[in-house]
Design a protein around this motif. Structure first.
Motif, PDB file in Angstrom:
ATOM      1  N   GLY A 129       0.780  -1.231   0.000  1.00 28.13           N
ATOM      2  CA  GLY A 129       0.000   0.000   0.000  1.00 28.13           C
ATOM      3  C   GLY A 129       0.807   1.274   0.000  1.00 28.13           C
ATOM      4  N   VAL A 130       2.098   1.204  -0.339  1.00 24.94           N
ATOM      5  CA  VAL A 130       2.895   2.425  -0.360  1.00 24.94           C
ATOM      6  C   VAL A 130       2.456   3.314  -1.520  1.00 24.94           C
ATOM      7  CG1 VAL A 130       4.859   1.207   0.665  1.00 24.94           C
ATOM      8  CG2 VAL A 130       4.760   1.507  -1.824  1.00 24.94           C
ATOM      9  N   ARG A 131       2.704   4.596  -1.399  1.00 30.38           N
ATOM     10  CA  ARG A 131       2.341   5.552  -2.443  1.00 30.38           C
ATOM     11  C   ARG A 131       3.556   6.125  -3.151  1.00 30.38           C
ATOM     12  NH1 ARG A 131      -1.945   3.618  -3.363  1.00 30.38           N
ATOM     13  NH2 ARG A 131      -2.543   5.450  -4.603  1.00 30.38           N
ATOM     14  N   ARG A 132       4.736   5.847  -2.620  1.00 28.23           N
ATOM     15  CA  ARG A 132       5.964   6.358  -3.247  1.00 28.23           C
ATOM     16  C   ARG A 132       7.044   5.297  -3.137  1.00 28.23           C
ATOM     17  NH1 ARG A 132      10.276  10.950  -1.759  1.00 28.23           N
ATOM     18  NH2 ARG A 132      10.435  11.975  -3.779  1.00 28.23           N
ATOM     19  N   ILE A 133       7.696   5.007  -4.255  1.00 32.72           N
ATOM     20  CA  ILE A 133       8.780   4.033  -4.277  1.00 32.72           C
ATOM     21  C   ILE A 133      10.041   4.720  -4.767  1.00 32.72           C
ATOM     22  CG2 ILE A 133       9.656   1.902  -5.328  1.00 32.72           C
ATOM     23  CD1 ILE A 133       6.747   0.963  -5.566  1.00 32.72           C
TER      24      ILE A 133
END
Length: 381
Positions: A129-133
């Protein structure tokens, strides 16, 4: 700009000493030496990286959580890797899955090595569920243009008979069609930022194969094959997306993984050390400091072109804090390292009693360097 001897803390922010010490150990040893001379002084350890090997470790040292993942290594055999997660941000280090150190027995596979495992790590991050990689490139064992990476995320790459391509840059010569599958849905709402420190294009004399292929075991004939494969890859991606990224700065990074990230993942690219310092909270750590200490294995001409110590020096100097460097070797002339913003530079080879000690006794010498710079720049307590 000398250090203020009476006010503020010290930030110890080195990169790894490649082949000898990880960044966290360098930081710990330097800090131990400083504390031995100034036991009452606050010393904050913040190991850094420039997007290559050591990026994951730097994120973990800064408070990110390690999430293990078993993925495909560069030759397809499973490897135990990990990503780092903090809130809605994940750090993915390419070298964890497709690095030279992941080659079985150290045997290179220039035509067949692939980046599939890197895509699996990105998929793992997305599943959390991360929004930035933040994707750190460096140390790659493959020259597949990032084809394996996108295959792991569901993109289909087919030859003229409709057969899915096997891994590796050589197979790309047979590429006929690209099916994006559910890639757009998979990455919807996820920002991908590439941390890279090279500006090479994908193709040509400065491209992924020509410049970096030999480091991955490619001979002259292999380089021709890889260049043909990457050219076909760029053509098919252009025809599929309507946009051509082959000449974009950084497209040639990590065997062309930079190209796939830009062209198919919608990634943006930023200088590795700049991005990592932001991610690690360097601005906050350096606020009110009297001195920053950074370093790497060798302080040389490459340091001046975007490597971690130069980035740390620029950021610290911009904050009005002096910076000292510690390295295994210092190959820059004094006017060069001073011009890069350092007030002092210490070499482990100059502190060693015997030739070779700077390697075999690097940890002890790093502590000694910490003591020495503390006496020189901070005064005895």
């Amino acid at each position: 700009m000398p250090a203020n001897p009476t006010q503020g803390h010290v930030v110890v922010a080195p990169d790894k000493f490649k082949g000898t010490l990880e960044g966290a150990e360098v930081a710990a040893r330097l800090a131990a030496g400083i504390r031995r001379v100034r036991p009452g002084l606050e010393v904050r350890e913040l190991p850094v990286a420039d997007g290559g090997e050591g990026t994951l470790a730097a994120a973990l040292a800064a408070g990110f959580t390690r999430i293990p993942a078993k993925v495909a290594g560069p030759t397809g055999l499973p490897v135990d890797a990990a990503i780092a997660v903090k809130g809605e941000v994940a750090v993915v280090e390419l070298a964890q899955a497709a690095g030279l150190a992941r080659l079985p027995g150290g045997r290179t596979a220039p035509l067949a090595a692939g980046s599939f495992g890197v895509g699996q790590l990105i998929g793992r991050a997305v599943s959390l569920g991360v929004r930035r990689i933040v994707l750190g490139l460096g140390g790659s064992a493959c020259t597949d243009g990032g084809a394996g990476l996108v295959q792991a995320l569901g993109v289909g790459l087919f030859d003229a008979q409709g057969v899915e391509l096997p891994p590796g840059g050589a197979a790309l010569r047979r590429l006929h069609r690209l099916d994006p599958g559910s890639l757009a849905d998979t990455l919807a709402g996820v920002e991908i930022v590439v941390a890279g420190d090279v500006d090479n294009p994908l193709l040509g004399p400065r491209g992924a194969a020509a410049v970096y292929g030999p480091q991955k075991g490619a001979d002259g004939a292999d380089l021709v094959v890889l260049e043909e494969g990457l050219t076909r890859w760029a053509d098919v991606v252009r025809d599929s997306t309507g946009v051509d990224f082959r000449d974009a700065p950084g497209a040639g990074a990590a065997g062309g993984v930079g190209f796939a990230a830009l062209a198919l993942l919608g990634a943006t690219m930023r200088p590795g050390i700049e991005l990592l310092l932001e991610l690690l909270g360097f601005d906050e750590a350096v606020r009110g400091a009297r001195l920053v200490v950074t370093g790497e294995g060798c302080l040389d001409a490459q340091t001046l072109h975007g490597k971690a110590p130069a980035g740390v020096a620029a950021a610290a100097t911009g904050a009005g804090v002096p910076v000292a460097a510690v390295a295994g070797r210092v190959e820059l002339a004094e006017d060069q390292w001073r011009g890069a913003g350092f007030v002092a530079a210490y070499a482990l080879v100059e502190l060693a009693e015997q030739p070779g000690d700077s390697i075999s006794k690097a940890a002890e010498l790093a502590e000694l360097a910490g003591e020495t710079l503390a006496r020189d720049l901070l005064g005895a307590e």
